[in-house]
Design an enzyme around this catalytic site. Structure first.
Site, mmCIF file in Angstrom:
data_model
loop_
_atom_site.group_PDB
_atom_site.id
_atom_site.type_symbol
_atom_site.label_atom_id
_atom_site.label_comp_id
_atom_site.label_asym_id
_atom_site.label_seq_id
_atom_site.Cartn_x
_atom_site.Cartn_y
_atom_site.Cartn_z
ATOM 1 N N GLY A 110 2.706 -1.285 4.445
ATOM 2 C CA GLY A 110 2.727 0.161 4.175
ATOM 3 C C GLY A 110 4.159 0.643 4.009
ATOM 4 N N GLY A 111 4.718 1.189 5.088
ATOM 5 C CA GLY A 111 6.046 1.814 5.040
ATOM 6 C C GLY A 111 7.113 0.990 4.321
ATOM 7 C CG ASN A 131 -1.701 1.234 1.437
ATOM 8 O OD1 ASN A 131 -1.797 2.059 0.527
ATOM 9 N ND2 ASN A 131 -2.283 1.410 2.613
ATOM 10 C CD1 TRP A 132 3.089 0.851 -3.098
ATOM 11 C CD2 TRP A 132 3.585 2.229 -4.801
ATOM 12 N NE1 TRP A 132 3.784 0.130 -4.045
ATOM 13 C CE2 TRP A 132 4.095 0.941 -5.099
ATOM 14 C CE3 TRP A 132 3.751 3.250 -5.740
ATOM 15 C CZ2 TRP A 132 4.779 0.660 -6.282
ATOM 16 C CZ3 TRP A 132 4.436 2.975 -6.922
ATOM 17 C CH2 TRP A 132 4.952 1.694 -7.187
ATOM 18 C CE LYS A 133 0.112 3.382 4.921
ATOM 19 N NZ LYS A 133 -0.116 3.548 6.331
ATOM 20 C CD GLU A 167 -3.237 5.326 6.793
ATOM 21 O OE1 GLU A 167 -3.231 5.380 5.553
ATOM 22 O OE2 GLU A 167 -2.295 4.848 7.462
ATOM 23 C CG HIS A 188 -5.884 1.697 5.130
ATOM 24 N ND1 HIS A 188 -5.469 2.614 6.068
ATOM 25 C CD2 HIS A 188 -4.855 0.831 4.951
ATOM 26 C CE1 HIS A 188 -4.226 2.304 6.431
ATOM 27 N NE2 HIS A 188 -3.831 1.238 5.769
ATOM 28 C CB SER A 210 4.913 -1.998 12.071
ATOM 29 O OG SER A 210 4.449 -0.680 12.330
ATOM 30 N N GLY A 237 2.034 1.975 10.939
ATOM 31 C CA GLY A 237 2.959 3.104 10.817
ATOM 32 C C GLY A 237 3.597 3.516 12.131
ATOM 33 C CD GLU A 252 -3.725 -2.831 7.317
ATOM 34 O OE1 GLU A 252 -2.647 -3.078 6.805
ATOM 35 O OE2 GLU A 252 -4.311 -1.752 7.159
#
Ligand code: PEP
Length: 257
Positions: free
Chosen positions: A235-236, A9-11, A98, A96, A214, A174, A168
């Site tokens: 993610g990251g 997930n490149w966000k 977010e 998600h 993470s 994150g 998640e």
């Protein structure tokens, strides 16, 4: 046997130029055969076409990070499933945390989007997970049960086999804090049981449940070895080709066991 599925997930990161570098890096570094492992990249909307073109001939699939639930219309700023299909997407992340937190998405709205994604030929990756406060109050099971039942409402058993649930825990997204493999496995098994009760155990056994929060090269192997963890939503660590590819390699290794 369920496949292992790793999705990045490149966000809201990577311009088209930066996306080109990242996807080319992933393609160069990912040299081992995928076997029973699937790889998905989910760039921002502005990079989808470009990444699709660069993925020609590759077995990496393309996903989006969100969609609206109509094919077209006066919905300023939204992107439809039809548009996503037209640029080569086969997956879409829905609900998600977010989006739940900043855009007030509810289980009911996510369920409507999931049904639309399925009828449009997109595989939804539906996210669920508790906050730190909810975990500390010992209501994780209750929260996750409500979310899973809510997002799967009116989805048939043949459809449910074609979607992915991503567990998640919000406190792990994150933050660098990861659920321990045992903590994650416990919730994954709960999710599978809810699906088993709602549909059948045979159906539940087919549903891919990813872990997200993470995930890094260093912790991915142990997480992916758990019996009900069928992949990761990253993610990251997916923003660097090397770390993403190492996670994929760990998935390939664990799926051989
Ligand atoms: C995510 O965005 O879905 C996620 C799990 O992020 P991170 O890996 O950075 O925690």
């Amino acid at each position: 046997m369920r496949p292992k599925i790793i999705a990045g997930n490149w966000k809201m990161f990577k311009t088209p130029e930066e996306s080109k570098d990242l996807i080319n890096g992933i393609k160069i570094k990912l040299t081992v055969p995928l076997g029973n492992t699937k790889v998905i990249v989910c760039p921002p909307f502005t990079s989808l076409s470009l990444v699709q073109a660069l993925l020609t001939g590759s077995s990496i699939a393309l996903g989006a990070q969100n969609m609206y639930l109509e094919d077209e219309g006066a919905f300023t700023g939204e992107i439809s499933p039809k548009m996503l299909r037209s640029v080569g997407c086969t997956y879409v992340i829905l609900g998600h945390s977010e989006r739940r937190q900043y855009f007030n998405e509810t289980n009911e709205f996510i369920n409507r989007k999931a049904r639309k994604a399925l009828s449009s030929g997109l595989t939804p990756i539906i996210c669920v997970g508790e906050t730190l406060e909810q975990r500390e109050k010992n209501i994780t099971d209750q929260i996750v049960t409500t979310q899973v039942k809510g997002v799967l409402r009116e989805i048939s058993s043949s459809e449910v086999e074609n979607l992915i649930i991503a567990y998640e825990p919000i406190w792990a997204i994150g933050t660098g804090k990861t659920a321990t493999p045992a903590q994650a496995q416990e919730v994954h098994l709960l999710i599978r049981k809810i699906i088993g009760q709602t549909y059948s155990w045979a159906t539940a056994e087919k549903v891919v449940i990813q872990y997200g929060g993470s995930v890094k090269p260093e912790n991915s192997r142990e997480l992916l070895t758990q019996s009900d963890i069928d992949g990761a939503l990253v993610g990251g660590a997916c923003l660097k080709a090397e770390s993403f590819v190492t996670i994929v390699e760990n998935a390939i290794l664990t799926s051989k066991k």
